[in-house]
Design a protein around this motif. Structure first.
Motif, PDB file in Angstrom:
ATOM      1  N   ASN A  51       0.812  -1.079   0.122  1.00  0.00           N
ATOM      2  CA  ASN A  51       0.192  -0.035   0.157  1.00  0.00           C
ATOM      3  C   ASN A  51       0.757   1.176   0.184  1.00  0.00           C
ATOM      4  OD1 ASN A  51      -1.747   2.173   0.984  1.00  0.00           O
ATOM      5  ND2 ASN A  51      -3.291   0.590   1.704  1.00  0.00           N
ATOM      6  N   GLY A  52       0.552   2.215  -1.092  1.00  0.00           N
ATOM      7  CA  GLY A  52       1.710   3.306  -1.027  1.00  0.00           C
ATOM      8  C   GLY A  52       0.955   4.551  -0.221  1.00  0.00           C
ATOM      9  N   TYR A  53       0.052   4.286   0.298  1.00  0.00           N
ATOM     10  CA  TYR A  53      -0.469   5.673   1.292  1.00  0.00           C
ATOM     11  C   TYR A  53       0.418   5.857   2.610  1.00  0.00           C
ATOM     12  CZ  TYR A  53      -4.472   7.888  -0.649  1.00  0.00           C
ATOM     13  OH  TYR A  53      -5.563   8.449  -1.454  1.00  0.00           O
ATOM     14  N   GLU A  54       0.811   7.092   2.723  1.00  0.00           N
ATOM     15  CA  GLU A  54       1.568   7.255   4.005  1.00  0.00           C
ATOM     16  C   GLU A  54       0.783   6.912   5.294  1.00  0.00           C
ATOM     17  OE1 GLU A  54       2.029  11.611   4.210  1.00  0.00           O
ATOM     18  OE2 GLU A  54       3.218  11.527   2.090  1.00  0.00           O
ATOM     19  N   ASP A  55      -0.558   6.831   5.041  1.00  0.00           N
ATOM     20  CA  ASP A  55      -1.396   6.292   6.150  1.00  0.00           C
ATOM     21  C   ASP A  55      -2.319   5.341   5.471  1.00  0.00           C
ATOM     22  OD1 ASP A  55      -3.111   5.767   8.270  1.00  0.00           O
ATOM     23  OD2 ASP A  55      -3.774   7.896   8.693  1.00  0.00           O
ATOM     24  N   TYR A  56      -1.849   4.058   5.670  1.00  0.00           N
ATOM     25  CA  TYR A  56      -2.368   2.868   4.882  1.00  0.00           C
ATOM     26  C   TYR A  56      -3.874   2.833   4.867  1.00  0.00           C
ATOM     27  CZ  TYR A  56      -2.396  -0.532   8.604  1.00  0.00           C
ATOM     28  OH  TYR A  56      -2.736  -0.953   9.784  1.00  0.00           O
ATOM     29  N   GLU A  57      -4.478   2.983   5.935  1.00  0.00           N
ATOM     30  CA  GLU A  57      -5.792   3.011   6.564  1.00  0.00           C
ATOM     31  C   GLU A  57      -6.691   3.843   5.833  1.00  0.00           C
ATOM     32  OE1 GLU A  57      -5.989   0.959  10.788  1.00  0.00           O
ATOM     33  OE2 GLU A  57      -5.203   2.876  10.616  1.00  0.00           O
ATOM     34  N   VAL A  76       0.552   0.603  -9.988  1.00  0.00           N
ATOM     35  CA  VAL A  76       1.268  -0.433  -9.084  1.00  0.00           C
ATOM     36  C   VAL A  76       2.373  -0.809  -9.958  1.00  0.00           C
ATOM     37  CG1 VAL A  76       1.125  -2.697  -7.822  1.00  0.00           C
ATOM     38  CG2 VAL A  76      -0.930  -1.206  -8.183  1.00  0.00           C
ATOM     39  N   ALA A  77       3.526  -0.737  -9.587  1.00  0.00           N
ATOM     40  CA  ALA A  77       4.958  -1.202 -10.266  1.00  0.00           C
ATOM     41  C   ALA A  77       4.907  -2.774 -10.123  1.00  0.00           C
ATOM     42  CB  ALA A  77       6.249  -0.505  -9.507  1.00  0.00           C
ATOM     43  N   ALA A  78       5.943  -3.104 -11.251  1.00  0.00           N
ATOM     44  CA  ALA A  78       6.082  -4.663 -11.412  1.00  0.00           C
ATOM     45  C   ALA A  78       6.381  -5.343 -10.232  1.00  0.00           C
ATOM     46  CB  ALA A  78       6.959  -4.875 -12.624  1.00  0.00           C
ATOM     47  N   ASP A  79       7.389  -4.578  -9.332  1.00  0.00           N
ATOM     48  CA  ASP A  79       7.658  -5.259  -7.844  1.00  0.00           C
ATOM     49  C   ASP A  79       6.571  -5.300  -6.747  1.00  0.00           C
ATOM     50  OD1 ASP A  79       7.483  -2.533  -7.348  1.00  0.00           O
ATOM     51  OD2 ASP A  79       9.562  -2.531  -6.645  1.00  0.00           O
ATOM     52  N   GLY A  80       5.324  -4.661  -7.142  1.00  0.00           N
ATOM     53  CA  GLY A  80       4.343  -4.599  -6.249  1.00  0.00           C
ATOM     54  C   GLY A  80       4.235  -3.470  -5.405  1.00  0.00           C
ATOM     55  N   GLU A  81       5.062  -2.162  -5.723  1.00  0.00           N
ATOM     56  CA  GLU A  81       4.897  -1.056  -4.864  1.00  0.00           C
ATOM     57  C   GLU A  81       3.589  -0.370  -5.564  1.00  0.00           C
ATOM     58  OE1 GLU A  81       7.968  -0.061  -2.815  1.00  0.00           O
ATOM     59  OE2 GLU A  81       6.347   1.139  -2.016  1.00  0.00           O
ATOM     60  N   HIS A  82       2.682  -0.096  -4.487  1.00  0.00           N
ATOM     61  CA  HIS A  82       1.803   0.837  -5.146  1.00  0.00           C
ATOM     62  C   HIS A  82       2.207   2.382  -4.920  1.00  0.00           C
ATOM     63  CE1 HIS A  82      -2.042   3.152  -3.633  1.00  0.00           C
ATOM     64  NE2 HIS A  82      -2.189   3.106  -4.844  1.00  0.00           N
ATOM     65  N   LEU A  83       2.339   2.924  -6.128  1.00  0.00           N
ATOM     66  CA  LEU A  83       2.958   4.463  -6.175  1.00  0.00           C
ATOM     67  C   LEU A  83       2.188   5.482  -5.574  1.00  0.00           C
ATOM     68  CD1 LEU A  83       4.743   3.960  -9.615  1.00  0.00           C
ATOM     69  CD2 LEU A  83       5.694   3.369  -7.485  1.00  0.00           C
ATOM     70  N   GLY A  84       0.703   5.022  -5.674  1.00  0.00           N
ATOM     71  CA  GLY A  84      -0.511   6.027  -5.123  1.00  0.00           C
ATOM     72  C   GLY A  84      -1.159   6.140  -6.260  1.00  0.00           C
ATOM     73  N   GLY A  85      -2.174   7.093  -6.352  1.00  0.00           N
ATOM     74  CA  GLY A  85      -2.973   7.292  -7.201  1.00  0.00           C
ATOM     75  C   GLY A  85      -3.579   8.915  -7.474  1.00  0.00           C
TER      76      GLY A  85
END
Ligand SMILES: Nc1ncnc2c1ncn2[C@@H]1O[C@H](COP(=O)(O)OP(=O)(O)OP(=O)(O)O)[C@@H](O)[C@H]1O
Ligand SMILES: CC(C)(CO)[C@@H](O)C(=O)NCCC(=O)O
Ligand SMILES: [K+]
Length: 249
Positions: A91-97, A132-141
């Protein structure tokens, strides 16, 4: 059987699966809890046992719907909850919740189906984009108003923009400059939507070249599918993620 629910801001999308948890039997879109219960009661044949759901509504609203489902159908209910990491995605959010759970599930579903980098575009009440990058990193949106919100804001905040749904539908025959209010507004909003999509594609190309899959989902996905011919239109992408986040056994 298994009941799946995606409780959005304007509509509840529902579907019923066979006990195998895979095969859909029936589904629909309703605008209230009451309509949902009515649709499901019509069909006592379902013999619901379990329910999994995702909601972007308030805790109080969601609790109330869950209580009704337990009361009326005696089902056990599992709700999707926020996670920092799942199924290889971070999850790319600073505050994932704070990341909308419908977005989270759609991008989990997208990454799973793409097995690589993906751009998930969801066209509901709001329009959202997630990377979402190939390594599974959610960059945000990104989040912006969807077609219904754009149109209604114009209707609400101006005095002379008034037209009915039939005229609105007719206006979408073309994207030529409008020669009537309804055409000017409907085509203008449509171009905003398409412009948004093209900008997201451009950004995805900057990140990943040609190596990514675009997913279109949400009730208004068809409005933009023409500008992304290679996109995969997956109306039930949130449900794909829901099954991953809430396994039933
Ligand atoms: N059968 C349907 N019933 C209602 N809306 C539909 C239907 N088919 C397509 N739509 C379109 O879908 C849009 C609603 O999108 P969707 O159902 O994905 O999200 P939502 O619940 O309104 O919002 P969100 O999930 O973003 O909170 C509406 O703008 C409408 O034009
Ligand atoms: C953006 C919506 C409304 C789209 O349904 C939903 O995902 C939501 O309420 N999200 C919370 C805010 C956020 O995702 O940052
Ligand atoms: K949605």
């Amino acid at each position: 059987m298994i009941l799946e629910l995606d409780c959005g801001n304007s509509f509840i999308k529902w579907r019923v699966l066979r006990p195998d948890g895979v095969t859909p039997v029936e589904g629909g879109v309703v605008s209230s809890d009451g309509d949902l219960l009515a649709s499901l009661s019509d069909t006592k044949k379902f013999q619901l046992e379990k329910c999994r759901l995702v909601s972007v509504r308030t805790q109080v609203e969601t609790d109330s719907l869950v209580a009704s489902l337990i009361d009326v159908f005696g089902v056990s209910v599992i709700r999707a909850v926020p996670a920092r990491e799942m199924a290889g995605v971070r999850n790319g959010y600073e505050d994932y919740e704070r990341l909308g759970l419908d977005r989270w599930l759609a991008l989990l579903g997208g990454f799973h189906l793409a097995s690589g980098a993906c751009l998930v575009l969801d066209f509901g009440t709001a329009v959202t984009a997630d990377f979402v990058a190939a390594d599974g990193e959610h960059l945000g949106g990104f989040i912006c108003p969807g077609m219904p919100l754009m149109r209604n804001q114009l209707r609400t905040h101006t005095r002379k923009i008034r037209y009915d749904d039939i005229a609105a539908e007719r206006a979408h025959e073309s994207l030529a400059p409008g020669r009537a209010t309804v055409e000017a507004v409907e085509r203008g909003c449509m171009l905003m939507l398409r412009g948004f999509v093209l900008t997201q594609l451009e950004l995805a190309r900057q990140y990943w070249g040609k190596d990514f899959v675009v997913f279109l989902t949400g009730g208004d996905a068809n409005l933009v599918s023409g500008v992304v011919p290679d996109a995969r239109v997956v109306p039930d992408l949130v449900f794909v993620g829901l099954a991953m986040a809430c396994p039933l056994s």
